[in-house]
Each structure stands twice: as C-alpha cells, then as structure tokens.
Design a protein around this motif. Structure first.
Motif, PDB file in Angstrom:
ATOM      1  N   SER A  49       4.423  -3.730   2.380  1.00 53.41           N
ATOM      2  CA  SER A  49       5.169  -2.492   2.605  1.00 53.41           C
ATOM      3  C   SER A  49       6.566  -2.579   1.998  1.00 53.41           C
ATOM      4  O   SER A  49       7.263  -3.589   2.160  1.00 53.41           O
ATOM      5  N   THR A  50       6.957  -1.523   1.291  1.00 53.29           N
ATOM      6  CA  THR A  50       8.262  -1.500   0.626  1.00 53.29           C
ATOM      7  C   THR A  50       9.236  -0.621   1.405  1.00 53.29           C
ATOM      8  O   THR A  50       9.067   0.605   1.448  1.00 53.29           O
ATOM      9  N   LYS A  57      13.001   1.194   2.285  1.00 53.28           N
ATOM     10  CA  LYS A  57      14.015   1.826   1.439  1.00 53.28           C
ATOM     11  C   LYS A  57      14.976   0.761   0.919  1.00 53.28           C
ATOM     12  O   LYS A  57      15.291  -0.194   1.620  1.00 53.28           O
ATOM     13  N   LYS A  98       1.259  -4.838  -5.262  1.00 53.30           N
ATOM     14  CA  LYS A  98      -0.117  -4.358  -5.344  1.00 53.30           C
ATOM     15  C   LYS A  98      -1.017  -5.416  -5.967  1.00 53.30           C
ATOM     16  O   LYS A  98      -2.198  -5.554  -5.599  1.00 53.30           O
ATOM     17  N   GLN A 106      -2.264   3.017   2.081  1.00 54.33           N
ATOM     18  CA  GLN A 106      -1.362   4.155   1.905  1.00 54.33           C
ATOM     19  C   GLN A 106      -0.746   4.598   3.224  1.00 54.33           C
ATOM     20  O   GLN A 106       0.310   5.240   3.245  1.00 54.33           O
ATOM     21  N   THR A 144       0.958   3.240   5.550  1.00 53.65           N
ATOM     22  CA  THR A 144       2.335   2.853   5.862  1.00 53.65           C
ATOM     23  C   THR A 144       3.344   3.484   4.907  1.00 53.65           C
ATOM     24  O   THR A 144       4.548   3.242   5.035  1.00 53.65           O
ATOM     25  N   SER A 145       2.856   4.267   3.930  1.00 54.41           N
ATOM     26  CA  SER A 145       3.759   4.930   2.979  1.00 54.41           C
ATOM     27  C   SER A 145       3.802   6.438   3.177  1.00 54.41           C
ATOM     28  O   SER A 145       4.529   7.125   2.459  1.00 54.41           O
ATOM     29  N   LYS A 186       5.891   4.550   9.950  1.00 46.43           N
ATOM     30  CA  LYS A 186       4.741   3.859   9.371  1.00 46.43           C
ATOM     31  C   LYS A 186       3.905   3.148  10.425  1.00 46.43           C
ATOM     32  O   LYS A 186       2.669   3.078  10.310  1.00 46.43           O
ATOM     33  N   THR A 238      -0.282  14.285   5.851  1.00 42.85           N
ATOM     34  CA  THR A 238      -0.519  13.053   6.601  1.00 42.85           C
ATOM     35  C   THR A 238      -1.675  13.221   7.589  1.00 42.85           C
ATOM     36  O   THR A 238      -2.509  12.325   7.738  1.00 42.85           O
ATOM     37  N   ASP A 258       2.544   6.207  -8.515  1.00 42.06           N
ATOM     38  CA  ASP A 258       3.985   6.045  -8.732  1.00 42.06           C
ATOM     39  C   ASP A 258       4.390   6.490 -10.131  1.00 42.06           C
ATOM     40  O   ASP A 258       5.556   6.815 -10.366  1.00 42.06           O
ATOM     41  N   LYS A 282       2.000  11.539  -6.649  1.00 46.28           N
ATOM     42  CA  LYS A 282       1.565  10.818  -5.465  1.00 46.28           C
ATOM     43  C   LYS A 282       0.217  11.304  -4.929  1.00 46.28           C
ATOM     44  O   LYS A 282      -0.452  10.588  -4.176  1.00 46.28           O
TER      45      LYS A 282
END
Length: 564
Positions: free
Chosen positions: A58-59, A61, A135, A357, A359-360, A365, A427, A483, A487
């Motif tokens: 997970s990325t 901010k 990824k 996906q 968690t994005s 999340k 979502t 990306d 999206k």
C-alpha cells in the motif's frame, strides 16, 4: 469401429468397491469431520500469504522534499510540493527544483494512516520511477505460486497428499522468518518467490486430500465450507493489519501460525483413494481400520477384499505415472481443460485485482478492506446452501455475471463526474464485485476437483492453479496500467472477462451428486446437466441402502458434442 469399442470396454476399470468404501466409514463420520476442519485451517496460511501485499504494498500519501532546505535556516517564501519533484522559492532570491530520485538531498515524506504504519513502499521508497517495484513484488510472488502449482501437483500425485502437504506447511515458516529479517527489496522479492512455490503446494495437496476423504453427498458442502475458511482468513488478516500496521510484525504473525498445527503429523491420514490407486493396499487397510475404529464402526472387510480383487484401477494395470500431457490426450478432457484454464485465469485476475485495489479506493482503506472481506464471507456462506439446490454450474455462472457487471459499473461511474458521491458509488459497486468474485472462487475449486478424475486430479488442479497464478501475477500489472491511462481501465477489464466467463461456464456438465471419477473414461462420460436429489439420498442412508441405488438424474438435453 466396433473392434475399437470392444477394446475400450476391456480397458475400462470397475471401481465399485472403491466407491462404496467411504460411505461405510461414516456419513460423514467424526474422524472425517475433525480431519476436514483441521485441514481447512491450512487455508489461513494460504490466504495470509496470497493477500498480504494488499497492505505490504500500500502506498500512502507522499511528497518530495529537500532535506537540507527543510532542516536548514533558509527562509522559504513559497513551495510547490510534488510526489516526485518539488520547487522552492527561497528568501535569498534563489529558486530551486529538486527531483527526489536523483538529488542527494532529496527525500520522500510519507503520510501514513498512523505513526505505526509501515509498508515496503515506505521502507524502500518505491515511488515515482520505482513505483512499479511494489506491483512487481506481487507478480514475483505469483510466479512462485504458478511454479508451485505444477511442481507440487506432480509431487502430490507421486509421493502422496499427506507428506506433500506437511512439507509445504512447515517450510514456509522458515522462509517467512527470513522475510521478516530482510534488509533489501531484492531479498524480499526472492524469498517471496520461494514462499509462493510452497504455499501453492500446500493448497493443491490440501484440496486434493479433502476431496478424496469426503463422502460424496457431503463433498459439495465440504468444498464450500473450505472456502469459508478463506473468507475467515481474509477477515483475520484485515484485523491483524489494522491493529499491527507495521509490515514486518504482520509478516511475523502470519508466518508463525502453522507451528500450532504440528500435531498434523500424527493425526492427518494419507488419502485411502490415492493409496488404492497406487496399489498400496496394506497402507490403505491401515488407514481404513484407523478411521473405522475412531468412528466406532465395523471394519469393512468385504469392501477391502473387493478392492484387492479389483486390483490397481488403471486401464492396463501397469501403474502408469500420469503427467500433464494426459490433460490433452482426449478431446473431451482437452476442451474441458482449456475452458477451465480460462475460467481460473478470469477468476484470479478479477479477485486479486479487486482485493489489491481495495486499499486504494476512496475512503478508509482498512474499513474498505474489512467491508470487502465481510461481503466476500457472505458469498462463501451462501455458496454452502446454494450448491445443494442449484449444483455447481449455474451458481458459478451467476457469481461470474454479478461480479463482472458490478466491476464494469464501478469503472464506468467515475466518467459521470467527480465528487464524493461518485467515488463512494464506485467503491460500493467494487465491493459488490468482490462479493461476486468471492463466490466464483468458492464454487470453482470444488467444481474443478469434481470434473477431473483421481488419476490426474492433482495434476489438473495444479495446472488450473498455474493458470490462475498467471491472472494473479498479471493483476498488479493491469492495476499499474491504470496509473498510466485511466484508473477505471483495470476494473472494467476485470468485469468484461468475468461476464465472458459467466456465459462460458454454462458449457460445462453438472457434477452435483455424481460419483467422483477415478479414471479418464469416467470423467469423459459425465454427460448432461445432471442433478441428483439429496432427498432421495437421505432416504437411502436411512434405509441402509447405498446412495447409488436410488439417485435420480435430471438430464436437460445437452448434446454430447457440446459437453466439456
């Protein structure tokens, strides 16, 4: 032509005694029930390792900063922060722009969910030019899983289900501890590859063992309940990730859990069906006596004598070692195999794409992942009851179509505009799409094990898992494609494939209530959309008759040429 049919008739093997063995050991019997519930715990280990990258990768901010300027005494008149480059207007009249990847003073400032949260992204700065590495780590893991499906499929058929399962359960403990201590991304990726190899071996051998000790009339429920353990594993992982949040400690928690199952060595038996198919009748008798004694039932000496009389149930009794090539030697099995490959690929790419996906997506999340896990669990529980009434084929198509349609809607909605309501609607449909793909996974594992015969069951499932992992390793790359384009592209792609899979699955034969095939000929003879009523079966059990005596088939008129 008639001569060829006569030869085939001579080669066809009777396995009546083997079919009657398991019902004589209980319906389903305490020993089998306990063994099943224990073996299902293996799915926690499989689930944890397959899904953990949703949190590890997970990325949060982040923004690029110049550590010298931020920590110095220079007056900053203005700053334009960016993820990869940042521009400063300084009080000395100088303007400067730094690129964090190349500037020695460049650093990324991450804003995690809490101060405790760490991921491999924050630890090794896998952003900007290195964004693909997060990824890629998932793809490398599924390359290992893909390899393990083929390797351990053959090993389980050659050396047995039990010992293959035990090796694949405990070796990952050592590998997982190694992952906890790694200091570089390269070491992390390499160890995750080997972890994937053994984890897939664990899943393949466990599923084969469970299906081969389950009584026919409870086989469907066993497969569905098995998937409920997967759903519980996802929920447990969601809780671990929320309360721990540091990826290394999460890794340690999911790694050490198999140690609690060390008693497997003494309790879990080898598959009696596999032992008979290998001609190991003495070992099969030992297992049967143990089960009968525990269940307080008489030892079925007459059945075991008949099994010995029938001999090794191969066509030429030469104890042929089957390989993946046998999946392609006859047109029926070959066509069925190609279709199953596509369905497993579609299932995997949709399920893992949505899971990673989750968690994005817009919103919290951890909450999104938990809600997604809950609806997935609901799908698994529902399957337990649905497959009893509707079989395997129609529920599989239904879940494919629900999952695919919702994914397409989740991808299309963002084109209607921006805003919180639009994001929440997208979502929501993505979460319902996960419900559909969870249901698909629950049905397809059981369905596949029933479509392939005993002699190539582990090989067939191993190869299906192999193609599944092609989907698993491509899913992160398709998400990465979003990306660089839009999206919505990945989730729409997942949905289209799922809709196609829903219609394609209607070609397959129904397996509800059928005898688990042992030979390739028996698997090829599965014709028609046959449904065998459980009401008749219950009456047979109560009357002391064998279930086969009163099973009633409902054939809905498919021609033999269209069946897989």
């Amino acid at each position: 032509m008639s001569e060829g049919k006569a030869d085939l008739g001579k080669m066809k093997t009777k396995t009546v005694a083997l079919d009657e063995l398991l019902p004589r050991l209980g319906h389903p019997g305490k020993f089998q029930t306990i063994t099943f519930l224990l073996l299902a715990l293996n799915y926690f280990t499989v689930c944890f390792n397959h899904v953990c990258m949703a949190f590890y990768g997970s990325t949060p901010k982040h923004q690029c900063q110049d550590r010298a300027i931020e920590a110095g005494n220079t007056t900053i008149l203005g700053v334009t922060y960016g993820k990869c480059t940042t521009s400063y207007i300084l009080g000395n009249g100088q303007n400067t722009t730094i690129t964090c990847k190349t500037d020695p003073n460049g650093m990324w400032s991450f804003t995690p969910y809490t101060d405790r949260e760490t991921t491999i992204i924050t630890e090794w700065d896998l952003v900007c030019d290195d964004v693909y590495l997060g990824k890629l780590a998932t793809t490398i893991y599924f390359l290992g899983v893909m390899t393990g499906g083929v390797v351990f499929g053959h090993i389980a058929d050659f050396f047995g289900r039990k010992w293959t399962m035990l090796i694949c359960l405990y070796v990952p403990v050592a590998i997982g501890i190694g992952i906890y201590f790694v200091t570089t991304f390269t070491a992390f990726a390499v160890l995750r590859f080997f972890q994937g190899v053994f984890i897939q071996g664990l899943q393949t051998s466990t599923v084969a063992l469970v299906m081969e000790i389950a009584v026919r009339e409870y086989r469907g429920m066993a497969g569905a309940v098995f998937e409920c353990y997967w759903g519980a594993g996802v929920l447990i992982l969601a809780g671990l990730a929320y309360f721990i949040q540091t990826w290394r400690y999460i890794q340690l928690a999911i790694t050490l859990s198999p140690i609690l199952l060390v008693f497997y060595i003494c309790w879990v038996p080898e598959s009696p069906r596999w032992l008979v198919m290998k001609g190991r009748f003495d070992d099969a008798e030992h297992v049967v006596k143990r089960i009968a004694k525990f269940n307080k039932l008489p030892y079925p000496a007459d059945i075991m004598a008949a099994i010995r009389k029938e001999g090794v149930p191969f066509q030429d009794k030469s104890r042929k070692q089957f390989t993946a090539l046998d999946l392609m030697k006859t047109s029926v099995i070959r066509n069925r195999t190609f279709l199953m490959f596509f369905l497993w690929f579609t299932t995997s790419i949709g399920y893992y794409g949505l899971t990673f996906q989750m968690t994005s997506l817009a919103g919290d999340k951890y909450l999104n992942f938990f809600i997604g896990s809950m609806v997935e669990m609901i799908a698994y529980i529902g399957v337990v009851y649905i497959i009893k009434k509707f079989g395997r084929r129609k529920p599989l198509a239904f879940y494919f179509l629900v999952g695919g349609s919702c994914c397409i809607l989740a991808g299309v909605i963002p084109f209607a505009g921006d805003g919180d309501d639009i994001a929440k609607a997208s979502t929501s449909f993505a979460i319902v799409g996960r419900f559909g793909m969870g249901g698909v996974f629950s049905v397809i594992v059981l369905y596949t094990s029933e479509l392939y015969p005993t002699v190539i069951r582990s090989i067939g499932m191993g190869c299906c898992f192999f193609l599944t992992r092609v989907g698993g390793l491509l899913a992160p790359q398709i998400l990465l494609l979003g990306d660089y384009t839009h999206k919505s592209v990945p989730i729409i792609a997942f949905g289209v494939l799922a809709v196609i899979g829903g219609f394609a699955s209607l070609i397959l034969p129904e397996t509800l209530g059928r005898k688990l095939p042992d030979t390739i000929e028996e698997a090829e003879n599965m014709k028609g959309k046959q449904i065998l009523t459980y009401q008749d079966d219950a009456e047979n059990v109560d009357s002391g008759k064998h279930p086969n005596e009163k099973y009633k088939a409902v054939n809905e008129g498919f021609s033999e040429d269209t069946h897989m």
